[in-house]
Structure formats: C-alpha cells, structure tokens
Design a protein around this motif. Sequence first.
Motif, mmCIF file in Angstrom:
data_model
loop_
_atom_site.group_PDB
_atom_site.id
_atom_site.type_symbol
_atom_site.label_atom_id
_atom_site.label_comp_id
_atom_site.label_asym_id
_atom_site.label_seq_id
_atom_site.Cartn_x
_atom_site.Cartn_y
_atom_site.Cartn_z
ATOM 1 N N TYR A 279 -7.879 4.518 19.911
ATOM 2 C CA TYR A 279 -7.407 5.653 19.114
ATOM 3 C C TYR A 279 -7.670 6.938 19.876
ATOM 4 C CZ TYR A 279 -7.649 9.454 15.719
ATOM 5 O OH TYR A 279 -7.496 10.661 15.082
ATOM 6 N N VAL A 296 -4.523 9.932 9.721
ATOM 7 C CA VAL A 296 -4.453 8.983 10.828
ATOM 8 C C VAL A 296 -5.773 8.230 10.978
ATOM 9 C CG1 VAL A 296 -4.114 8.747 13.316
ATOM 10 C CG2 VAL A 296 -2.659 10.307 12.008
ATOM 11 N N ARG A 298 -7.742 7.417 8.629
ATOM 12 C CA ARG A 298 -7.724 6.387 7.567
ATOM 13 C C ARG A 298 -6.928 5.163 8.025
ATOM 14 N NH1 ARG A 298 -3.958 5.788 3.244
ATOM 15 N NH2 ARG A 298 -4.775 4.477 1.568
ATOM 16 N N ALA A 299 -5.819 5.401 8.709
ATOM 17 C CA ALA A 299 -5.015 4.283 9.212
ATOM 18 C C ALA A 299 -5.774 3.516 10.284
ATOM 19 C CB ALA A 299 -3.689 4.812 9.767
ATOM 20 N N ALA A 302 -8.148 1.241 8.710
ATOM 21 C CA ALA A 302 -7.456 0.076 8.152
ATOM 22 C C ALA A 302 -7.188 -0.957 9.238
ATOM 23 C CB ALA A 302 -6.161 0.508 7.482
ATOM 24 N N LEU A 303 -6.825 -0.514 10.436
ATOM 25 C CA LEU A 303 -6.622 -1.458 11.531
ATOM 26 C C LEU A 303 -7.905 -2.235 11.824
ATOM 27 C CD1 LEU A 303 -4.528 0.739 13.998
ATOM 28 C CD2 LEU A 303 -3.739 -1.334 12.839
ATOM 29 N N CYS A 437 1.372 7.057 7.009
ATOM 30 C CA CYS A 437 -0.041 6.700 6.815
ATOM 31 C C CYS A 437 -0.724 7.590 5.788
ATOM 32 C CB CYS A 437 -0.795 6.757 8.136
ATOM 33 S SG CYS A 437 -0.940 8.401 8.869
ATOM 34 N N VAL A 448 1.703 7.824 11.628
ATOM 35 C CA VAL A 448 0.822 7.342 12.688
ATOM 36 C C VAL A 448 1.695 6.616 13.702
ATOM 37 C CG1 VAL A 448 0.288 5.181 11.443
ATOM 38 C CG2 VAL A 448 -1.246 6.004 13.240
ATOM 39 N N LEU A 467 -0.558 -3.098 9.226
ATOM 40 C CA LEU A 467 -1.107 -1.813 8.796
ATOM 41 C C LEU A 467 -0.394 -1.310 7.549
ATOM 42 C CD1 LEU A 467 -2.887 0.652 9.170
ATOM 43 C CD2 LEU A 467 -1.224 1.523 10.827
ATOM 44 N N GLU A 468 0.904 -1.429 7.532
ATOM 45 C CA GLU A 468 1.679 -0.996 6.358
ATOM 46 C C GLU A 468 1.222 -1.728 5.104
ATOM 47 O OE1 GLU A 468 6.359 -0.369 5.993
ATOM 48 O OE2 GLU A 468 5.794 -2.489 5.950
ATOM 49 N N LEU A 471 -2.257 -0.404 4.016
ATOM 50 C CA LEU A 471 -2.263 0.947 3.455
ATOM 51 C C LEU A 471 -1.583 1.020 2.102
ATOM 52 C CD1 LEU A 471 -1.388 3.057 6.643
ATOM 53 C CD2 LEU A 471 -3.614 2.896 5.512
ATOM 54 N N VAL A 474 2.006 4.941 0.622
ATOM 55 C CA VAL A 474 1.197 6.149 0.777
ATOM 56 C C VAL A 474 2.011 7.435 0.649
ATOM 57 C CG1 VAL A 474 -0.601 5.060 2.161
ATOM 58 C CG2 VAL A 474 1.441 5.974 3.293
#
Length: 492
Positions: A279, A296, A298-299, A302-303, A437, A448, A467-468, A471, A474
């Motif tokens: 990242y 971002v 937060r995304a 999540a990953l 995201c 993102v 990822l979608e 999340l 959103v």
Amino acid sequence: MTFSLTALALVEGFRRGEVSPVEAAEDALTAIERVDGELNAFCLLDPEATLADARAAERRYRAGESVGPLDGVPTSIKDIFLTRGHPTYRGSHLLADRRDGADPAAWPEDAPVTSAVREAGCVVIGKTTTPEFAWKGVTDNALTGITRNPHDPALTPGGSSGGAAAAVAAGLGQLALGTDGGGSVRIPASFCGIVALKPTYGVIPMFPSSPFGTLAHAGPMTRTVADTAAFMDVLLRPDPRDWSAVPARATSPSHDGYLRAATDEVRGDRPLEGLRVAYSPDLGYGTTDPEIEHAVVRAVAALESLGARVDTVELAMADPVDAFHVLWFSGLAAVLAPHGPDAIDRVEPRMREALGRYHDYSAADYLDAVAVRMALGARMAAFHHEYDLLVTPTVPIPPFAAGADVPPGWHSPDWTSWTPYTYPFNMTQQPALSLPCGVTDAGLPVGVQLVGARFEDRLVVRAGAALEAALGRVVPEPRVHAGRRGHGGRRR
C-alpha cells in the motif's frame, strides 16, 4: 424496472423469462430521456436501432440461442470508438463540421470493441460524451457541452470517459466502453462510484491506432467487479487491425476466464490468503486528501482481513509527469495535424492553452521521455517480484466543479496535477482496477486502485472482487438516478 439490476442479474432474468431485453432497452431509453437532461452523458441515440437489437436478443432467448454471457444487456460506447453507420465526432467541431460528418456512409466500420459488443449480443443504447479528442481528465467540450456527476450535478464526473461513468452510475445502461490514456476510465469511476479496469496494454485490441500511442487502452466500466469481469471475457476478441495486440490467453486462458476469477475464485473467508500487497498512499510524490486516505486505508485493512499480507511502503518514486507530458502532448499535436494549419484555432481554448505550454518537442525529447518510461516499467517489474499488487488511492481528491479542468484555486492549470496516481500505469502498461471504497463527509465517492504486474489482469480482478464483497455497498445511489423522479431539463 430493470435499471437497478447488474448486467449479470439482468441476464439471469432474461434466461428465466422474468424480464426481456426489450424491456431493459425501453427502460434505459426512457431513463435517458428523463434523467440525462441533468447529466449530459449521451451525445448520440438511435432508439429505433436500439430496440431492433433488443428484439433480436429477445428472439434468441425465446429460442434458447443466446450468444453469450451479456446478450441483450444495454451498453453504451464512448464517442471515441468507431461505430458503423453513426458518426464518431470525438467531441470536436473539427470532425462534426465536416461536410460528410453526419452521413452514415462516411462511417462504414466498427472499432474492434464495437464489433465485440455487437457479436456478444449487447444492445447499444448510444454514444457517450468525451472531452475533445479525450485529451483531459474531465468531460466537457464546445460541441456537446458540460457533462455532470450524478452524485452532484454541480461537480465533474471526471474524464475523459465521463459520459460513460455518469451513465453507468445513474442507471442509464449496465455496461459502458471507455478509453484510458492517463486515467480516463479510472478517474471517472472513482468520481462516480463505479468500477473500471484499464487492462494490460494490447489485451483489448484498438483500431484506429491512437495518436497517444501505447499510452491508450480500452476498458470496461460497470457497477460491479463481476460485471467488469464478464465484460472483459466478451472484449477479449482478436482483431488483425491492431498489430500490437497480445493474445487473450496472456491474461485469461480460454478455459479460465475473468468471470470465474471474480466469482468462483473468491469464495470462502480468506480468498486472498498469501497475496502480497503493498500500500502506497502517495507513490512517493503525491498529496492525498485525508478523507480519501481514510477510505482507502479501510479498504487496505479489508484486504488484510481477506488473507493478504499487506505492507505500507515508501516508494520514493519521482513523478514521471514531465515525460508523460512529452508523450501526451506530442500525441495531441498529431491529432490536430491532419486538420490543417488553422486547426489549433478551432479547438477548445484550454486545449489550445495546454498545447501552448507543451509543444515543439524534438525527437531527442521524445526519446528521453521513452527512456523515463522504460526505466519506470523496469522498476515496477522488479517491484512485482516482491509484491503481487500495489494499492493506491485512484484519485487523491474528491470531485470538483463541473466545467473546470482543475479545482478552484488549484496550483496548476494541468489536469495531470490532480491525478498523479493514474498516468504512471499507462506509461508502464500495467493492469489497474478502480472500485468504490467509501465516501467523503459530503457523500462523494472515493475509489481505490489495485495495480498488478503486466498480464496479471485476472489477479487484479480476483482481488477486486474479493475486496468489493468484503466492503459491501459503500456508495449510495446517486442523487440523479433512473430510479428517482423529478429530473429533467437540459443543462450544459
């Protein structure tokens, strides 16, 4: 009404006989008539042809002979791609004012992506707006006016595929074809809260060759990663007119397509187990708005919850914008050259001003820019030996005023100055996916960006789908949407 359905859900409805392609086409056309007055996403419609294509799709479903996974789905085409029987003005009076400009016979062939859409049975509902010759990261031009963001019509949808993104976000068709030479599907995807993929260069054939050369990609724009994946499976169609195209099997073997990567391969609690993710909040040279960075981050978290190993990295990259400008504006000057010595006087003023800042490049300048590009590509290739994916914000700022090339009071007149995380990956030709995201405090979408090594397009799609799902939804339904009443009236 069908406009709220994803492309894949719509096709499932067609197969079950719960809804028809004609109904979907009629819904899209009715919604465009009612809603597009506030958005200006479309520059060409042919309802008669649209409904004829929809009726043909309906007959195929009734006979059990659908021709593909997206047969009958309403689809728009950016007014950059050739479309047989209809003009492709590219947002410019230089083309629209030609004596034969509106003559269908003057437009006898389809671009490869247009042919692919037709062969897949998609129902073309119209052509979407672009800035003149797709030269910048917002969407307005002297020919068709200003295109606006469905989340707030006072704001830009981004560009250059802004009409395509606005249409998809507002429910005016499930699928859209865009182009991306410096971020042009990813920028508007971020600003409008949809999904867009810039594939590895050459995976989707292009014709005619872009004057922006190998910076220019074609890309799908949809509401979900699965729809993007299904669209990619449709667009991976060889075309001999593009000598630089690469075989589809380089990124998606015929038995193992993109849709499977976005569905079957992301099942389970930790579908990204072991994936190495880096990242970077700024690529080492950008500045990201805190609200964008918060979404971002937060995304990225999540990953990690999906099993990825995530490191925050300091890339310390040098901004390649000067080299990009040489490549970009040399191409733009080449666009105008066939239109005569006075063409510069007949294009939009801000393009004229930009070409005044960036012109008269020598062959040595161009080769120096190519050398920067090659070095950047080599650096990213080495980077991906250590990491499978690079994650960044798609755009470091939220949408700004429609009709402007840069935010009010901005430090630079150049569109590249506010989108520093997109054009590097046109230079390196890597696959890059933007997906929603989160939102800012004002409720504006944040995107993102997931970047993979060249030819790792399926991996990018797989990670994006996981990822979608993690999340959830959103980004709320836009203020201007096919499902809302009380819209109408043309704004320019």
